[in-house]
Enzyme design. Structure first.
Site, PDB file in Angstrom:
ATOM      1  N   HIS A  88       0.445  -7.928  -0.859  1.00  0.00           N
ATOM      2  CA  HIS A  88      -0.315  -7.866  -2.117  1.00  0.00           C
ATOM      3  C   HIS A  88       0.088  -8.979  -3.082  1.00  0.00           C
ATOM      4  O   HIS A  88      -0.116  -8.875  -4.279  1.00  0.00           O
ATOM      5  CB  HIS A  88      -0.140  -6.493  -2.778  1.00  0.00           C
ATOM      6  CG  HIS A  88      -0.776  -5.377  -1.994  1.00  0.00           C
ATOM      7  ND1 HIS A  88      -0.298  -4.090  -1.989  1.00  0.00           N
ATOM      8  CD2 HIS A  88      -1.859  -5.362  -1.171  1.00  0.00           C
ATOM      9  CE1 HIS A  88      -1.066  -3.338  -1.207  1.00  0.00           C
ATOM     10  NE2 HIS A  88      -2.013  -4.091  -0.696  1.00  0.00           N
ATOM     11  N   GLY A 137       9.882   3.439   2.756  1.00  0.00           N
ATOM     12  CA  GLY A 137       9.458   3.678   1.377  1.00  0.00           C
ATOM     13  C   GLY A 137       7.968   3.507   1.145  1.00  0.00           C
ATOM     14  O   GLY A 137       7.558   3.046   0.101  1.00  0.00           O
TER      15      GLY A 137
END
Ligand SMILES: [Zn+2]
Length: 279
Positions: free
Chosen positions: A125, A200
């Site tokens: 991203h 995570g």
């Protein structure tokens, strides 16, 4: 838990091309707020979320106005620059140095993997500390442009020094396609890995969420020399999750096993176990 740490260490040592996918969970342990949690950035500031959803559309329509607004409102993530990597980031960097981890693909835009020393890093991203040319995908450090000066001289938006294209922040906005180079490299990694360590992240944000599912399919579609699509079997992949809670990957059977806990605690234990076996 101890058995699973040993299993993960063994799987890493047996692997030929292990990669890691990481998400917000590894960064919250460095004090970086998430977006939608109880004290998330958008939970506390719904207007910022509405702005974020419109951002890419506004950039395309008016890059100059978009940049002016960008430079006059305070940054969402505040003191991100001061954030430091935690033991989870360092553990992944160490696995790379040991030659066991070939690549980290992160959804995080905070540059903490880079700070921890991971060399082969795909920022899926983008990064909040970089700018990107919308035409040729060249990345630039923020300090390569004097944005304040460009604004005061009415020269916004910044333009690419290589191709002249319009430059945007590297962080991928809502509705913005994943930059083609990053999307391509990530797919390649998902296709060729034989071990995927998911750290995570519940991998529910698309298209990132495809990566573990593609790896699980164990198939590869490529354009053959004759121009036809062929499906070739690749070797089986082991998918290991390190997450605080079970995720859709656990429930759907995408992952082989879940080591439940904080990445900053579990990953260093895996590294210790790997090193003990290397001695
Ligand atoms: Zn360019």
């Amino acid at each position: 838990m101890e058995q699973l740490i040993e299993r993960a260490a063994k799987d890493l040592l047996d692997s030929k091309h292990a990669i890691a996918l990481t998400g917000a969970g590894i960064s919250t342990e460095s004090g970086i707020p998430d977006f939608r949690g109880p004290s998330g950035i958008w939970t506390k500031d719904p207007d910022a979320e509405r702005r974020a959803y419109r951002s890419y559309e506004r950039f395309l329509a008016d890059p100059k106005g978009w940049w002016q607004e960008r430079l006059t409102i305070p940054s969402l993530l505040g003191d991100l620059e001061k954030a430091m990597p935690n033991l989870g980031h360092y553990a992944l960097a160490e696995l790379e140095k040991l030659g066991l981890l070939k690549c980290v693909i992160t959804q995080n835009v905070d540059a903490l993997h880079e700070k921890a020393g991971t060399a082969n890093l795909i920022e899926y991203h983008g990064s909040l500390f970089k700018l990107r040319c919308m035409s040729c995908n060249s990345r630039f450090g923020r300090d390569e442009f004097d944005l304040e000066k460009l604004m005061s001289e009415n020269q916004l938006p910044p333009h690419c020094s290589k191709c002249g294209g319009v430059v945007k922040t590297d962080g991928v906005a809502f509705g913005e396609p994943i930059p083609s180079d990053v999307a391509h490299q990530s797919l390649e990694e998902a296709w060729k890995c034989d071990l995927m360590l998911i750290c995570g992240t519940s991998a529910v944000v698309h298209p990132f969420a495809q990566l573990p599912r593609i790896a699980r399919q164990r198939k590869r579609e490529r354009e053959s020399e004759t121009g036809l699509y062929v499906v070739e079997q690749v070797q089986a992949v082991t998918i290991v999750e390190v997450n605080a809670e079970p995720t859709p990957l656990t429930d759907e059977g995408i992952s082989d096993y879940l080591i439940q806990g904080k990445t900053g605690e579990v990953l260093p234990q895996i590294v210790e176990e790997v090193k003990a076996r290397l001695r």
